[in-house]
Design a protein around this motif. Sequence first.
Motif, PDB file in Angstrom:
ATOM      1  N   ALA A 125      38.011  54.720  46.823  1.00 36.15           N
ATOM      2  CA  ALA A 125      39.020  55.003  47.851  1.00 36.15           C
ATOM      3  C   ALA A 125      40.159  53.981  47.821  1.00 36.15           C
ATOM      4  O   ALA A 125      41.282  54.282  48.217  1.00 36.15           O
ATOM      5  CB  ALA A 125      38.355  55.035  49.219  1.00 36.15           C
ATOM      6  N   ALA A 126      39.855  52.785  47.364  1.00 35.25           N
ATOM      7  CA  ALA A 126      40.902  51.751  47.325  1.00 35.25           C
ATOM      8  C   ALA A 126      41.063  51.240  45.896  1.00 35.25           C
ATOM      9  O   ALA A 126      40.543  50.177  45.547  1.00 35.25           O
ATOM     10  CB  ALA A 126      40.522  50.607  48.267  1.00 35.25           C
ATOM     11  N   PRO A 127      41.791  52.002  45.036  1.00 37.44           N
ATOM     12  CA  PRO A 127      41.856  51.653  43.616  1.00 37.44           C
ATOM     13  C   PRO A 127      42.340  50.226  43.368  1.00 37.44           C
ATOM     14  O   PRO A 127      41.872  49.556  42.454  1.00 37.44           O
ATOM     15  CB  PRO A 127      42.857  52.664  43.033  1.00 37.44           C
ATOM     16  N   GLU A 128      43.240  49.745  44.219  1.00 36.79           N
ATOM     17  CA  GLU A 128      43.793  48.408  43.957  1.00 36.79           C
ATOM     18  C   GLU A 128      42.755  47.313  44.216  1.00 36.79           C
ATOM     19  O   GLU A 128      42.908  46.180  43.735  1.00 36.79           O
ATOM     20  CB  GLU A 128      45.100  48.175  44.727  1.00 36.79           C
ATOM     21  N   ALA A 129      41.696  47.661  44.949  1.00 31.31           N
ATOM     22  CA  ALA A 129      40.698  46.633  45.284  1.00 31.31           C
ATOM     23  C   ALA A 129      39.480  46.675  44.357  1.00 31.31           C
ATOM     24  O   ALA A 129      38.548  45.890  44.514  1.00 31.31           O
ATOM     25  CB  ALA A 129      40.240  46.814  46.731  1.00 31.31           C
ATOM     26  N   ILE A 130      39.488  47.579  43.341  1.00 28.70           N
ATOM     27  CA  ILE A 130      38.286  47.754  42.514  1.00 28.70           C
ATOM     28  C   ILE A 130      37.918  46.464  41.771  1.00 28.70           C
ATOM     29  O   ILE A 130      36.755  46.074  41.696  1.00 28.70           O
ATOM     30  CB  ILE A 130      38.484  48.927  41.521  1.00 28.70           C
ATOM     31  N   SER A 131      38.946  45.780  41.283  1.00 32.59           N
ATOM     32  CA  SER A 131      38.689  44.574  40.509  1.00 32.59           C
ATOM     33  C   SER A 131      38.118  43.458  41.387  1.00 32.59           C
ATOM     34  O   SER A 131      37.098  42.833  41.048  1.00 32.59           O
ATOM     35  CB  SER A 131      39.994  44.142  39.840  1.00 32.59           C
ATOM     36  N   SER A 132      38.747  43.223  42.538  1.00 29.48           N
ATOM     37  CA  SER A 132      38.235  42.148  43.393  1.00 29.48           C
ATOM     38  C   SER A 132      36.870  42.522  43.966  1.00 29.48           C
ATOM     39  O   SER A 132      36.029  41.652  44.194  1.00 29.48           O
ATOM     40  CB  SER A 132      39.238  41.805  44.497  1.00 29.48           C
ATOM     41  N   ALA A 133      36.654  43.827  44.166  1.00 26.58           N
ATOM     42  CA  ALA A 133      35.348  44.251  44.686  1.00 26.58           C
ATOM     43  C   ALA A 133      34.251  43.914  43.686  1.00 26.58           C
ATOM     44  O   ALA A 133      33.161  43.482  44.061  1.00 26.58           O
ATOM     45  CB  ALA A 133      35.352  45.755  44.967  1.00 26.58           C
ATOM     46  N   PHE A 134      34.556  44.092  42.390  1.00 28.08           N
ATOM     47  CA  PHE A 134      33.532  43.749  41.389  1.00 28.08           C
ATOM     48  C   PHE A 134      33.216  42.261  41.430  1.00 28.08           C
ATOM     49  O   PHE A 134      32.059  41.850  41.440  1.00 28.08           O
ATOM     50  CB  PHE A 134      33.962  44.148  39.972  1.00 28.08           C
ATOM     51  N   LEU A 285      34.771  44.254  32.697  1.00 27.21           N
ATOM     52  CA  LEU A 285      35.706  45.268  32.187  1.00 27.21           C
ATOM     53  C   LEU A 285      35.314  46.711  32.527  1.00 27.21           C
ATOM     54  O   LEU A 285      36.071  47.438  33.169  1.00 27.21           O
ATOM     55  CB  LEU A 285      35.827  45.101  30.669  1.00 27.21           C
ATOM     56  N   VAL A 286      34.122  47.129  32.109  1.00 19.10           N
ATOM     57  CA  VAL A 286      33.752  48.534  32.298  1.00 19.10           C
ATOM     58  C   VAL A 286      33.595  48.872  33.782  1.00 19.10           C
ATOM     59  O   VAL A 286      33.859  49.991  34.218  1.00 19.10           O
ATOM     60  CB  VAL A 286      32.502  48.902  31.471  1.00 19.10           C
ATOM     61  N   PHE A 287      33.228  47.868  34.581  1.00 16.37           N
ATOM     62  CA  PHE A 287      33.026  48.121  36.006  1.00 16.37           C
ATOM     63  C   PHE A 287      34.344  48.165  36.782  1.00 16.37           C
ATOM     64  O   PHE A 287      34.363  48.469  37.960  1.00 16.37           O
ATOM     65  CB  PHE A 287      32.097  47.054  36.600  1.00 16.37           C
ATOM     66  N   VAL A 288      35.414  47.806  36.099  1.00 15.25           N
ATOM     67  CA  VAL A 288      36.717  47.830  36.756  1.00 15.25           C
ATOM     68  C   VAL A 288      37.564  48.985  36.208  1.00 15.25           C
ATOM     69  O   VAL A 288      38.099  49.800  36.956  1.00 15.25           O
ATOM     70  CB  VAL A 288      37.440  46.479  36.551  1.00 15.25           C
ATOM     71  N   VAL A 289      37.645  49.072  34.872  1.00 12.51           N
ATOM     72  CA  VAL A 289      38.542  50.072  34.281  1.00 12.51           C
ATOM     73  C   VAL A 289      38.045  51.498  34.524  1.00 12.51           C
ATOM     74  O   VAL A 289      38.814  52.371  34.918  1.00 12.51           O
ATOM     75  CB  VAL A 289      38.694  49.828  32.756  1.00 12.51           C
TER      76      VAL A 289
END
Length: 471
Positions: A125-134, A285-289
């Motif tokens: 739901a929040a694509p911009e937060a996917i990286s920090s969420a990981f 990488l795979v958990f973000v991209v």
Amino acid sequence: MQTNKAQRENWGTRFGFLMAATGSAVGLGNIWRFPYITGENGGSAFIIIYLLCIIAIGLSIMIAEFAVGRRTSLSAVGAYKSQNENWTFAGALGVLSAFFIMGFYPVVGGWSLAYVFKSATGLLAAPEAISSAFDAFAGATIEPLIWTIIYMVINVIIVAKGISGGIEKASKVLMPALFALLVIVIIKGINLPGASEGLAYLFKPDWSQVTGGTVLAALGQSFFTLSLGMGCMITYGSYLGKQERIPADATSVVAMDTMVAIMAGLAIFPALFAFGMEPTAGPGLVFVVVPAIFAHMGNVGPLISITFFAALTVAALTSSMSLLEVAVSYLIDEKKMNRKTATYLSAGIMTVMCILSSLSMGSLSGIKLFGVNFFDFFDILTDKIFLAIGGMLLTIFVGWFMRKEDLKNEITNNGTLPFGLFGVWYNIVKYVIPVVIAVVAIAGIAAIEQKSLMLFGLLVIVLLGVFSRKL
Ligand code: PFF
């Protein structure tokens, strides 16, 4: 003294064996590790060296491991020991590698399992937060531990049930979904605007970045991804029926594994460049991209993401089951334990190592062994040193300590199977591979930062050699 050949279980069918061996090979190594190691080593040139390692070294070693396993009907330690007592340490090194890989692999397996549920609960739901969420998730204390432990328990349940009952059934049912899903991700990724830069990264080599360290990384990755250099394929080969064709089976496992790795690259890099991310992002990488691609898919995104991570978890399971099996079959064959006790004991030790690895992403990140955290300690030691040296020892053993006639009989099913390349294979194994690995290991160790860790790894191997008669 050793396992009675007549009593050894066999794979139910050729298909079952192929699925299990492919299941062992295809795993996090292809989909999680291959893309991020490629990203850290500059892309295309690394991939070319990796492919060369697979074809020139990996395939021959896989044939050798299957042959040794089937010839002796024993798992790694026993297989070496039955031919020559002085070689016990090479098998023991394999068992140690299995423990060490299982000191971090289930942590990533746990991440993958967690992402099945996170995909269903708003991750996209929040694509911009996917990286920090990981980063927040992997670095947390309790949450990733819980997932790692659940993941480990699933492994234990399957392995405790025994080879044909557990591993074969699980592999047959659960492997094929992954292929289909990767195809969907690739198509979506390639069609994103700006994706062509990612294709160039994958296919246009820049040789200026290549060092001894790059070549060692490619060699290590080729062993890791094919489950070689630690006796896993010896153990699986020991359950292989006498009528099966070793060269053909090895070729299909290698081909499938390589295909999945390249597919993972195609799934990740075009999208990564399209999103303006960095290829050097590391283990996340795979958990973000991949979730970021799914987030661009609208309403079906979460469903596809759930299925993708479920399939990744399954691919990881069929690999970690084989790792656990290496340790378990050693304890059964050599220490005469029953399967259940052996499974619980091994998994218990591995879980403690995983707890350290998982915590080293967050609260224990300050603790360093030879300059790296626990996770990297287990990873680098196995991938950059134990597997490569394990592979080298296997080729020396096969080339110089086994009878050529015996090998020929094993690989050609007593002459009933034509294998015109036997001579080529034999010479590659006997002369070429040991020298190439020695050169790459020396050049690699000279070029990379963690020299003290590498020297520690070599010391461990020497100590195993000294104390091997007790194993
Ligand atoms: N080949 C597995 C993967 O690529 O994920 C990892 C692995 C399994 C390595 C079994 C070694 C092994 F013996």
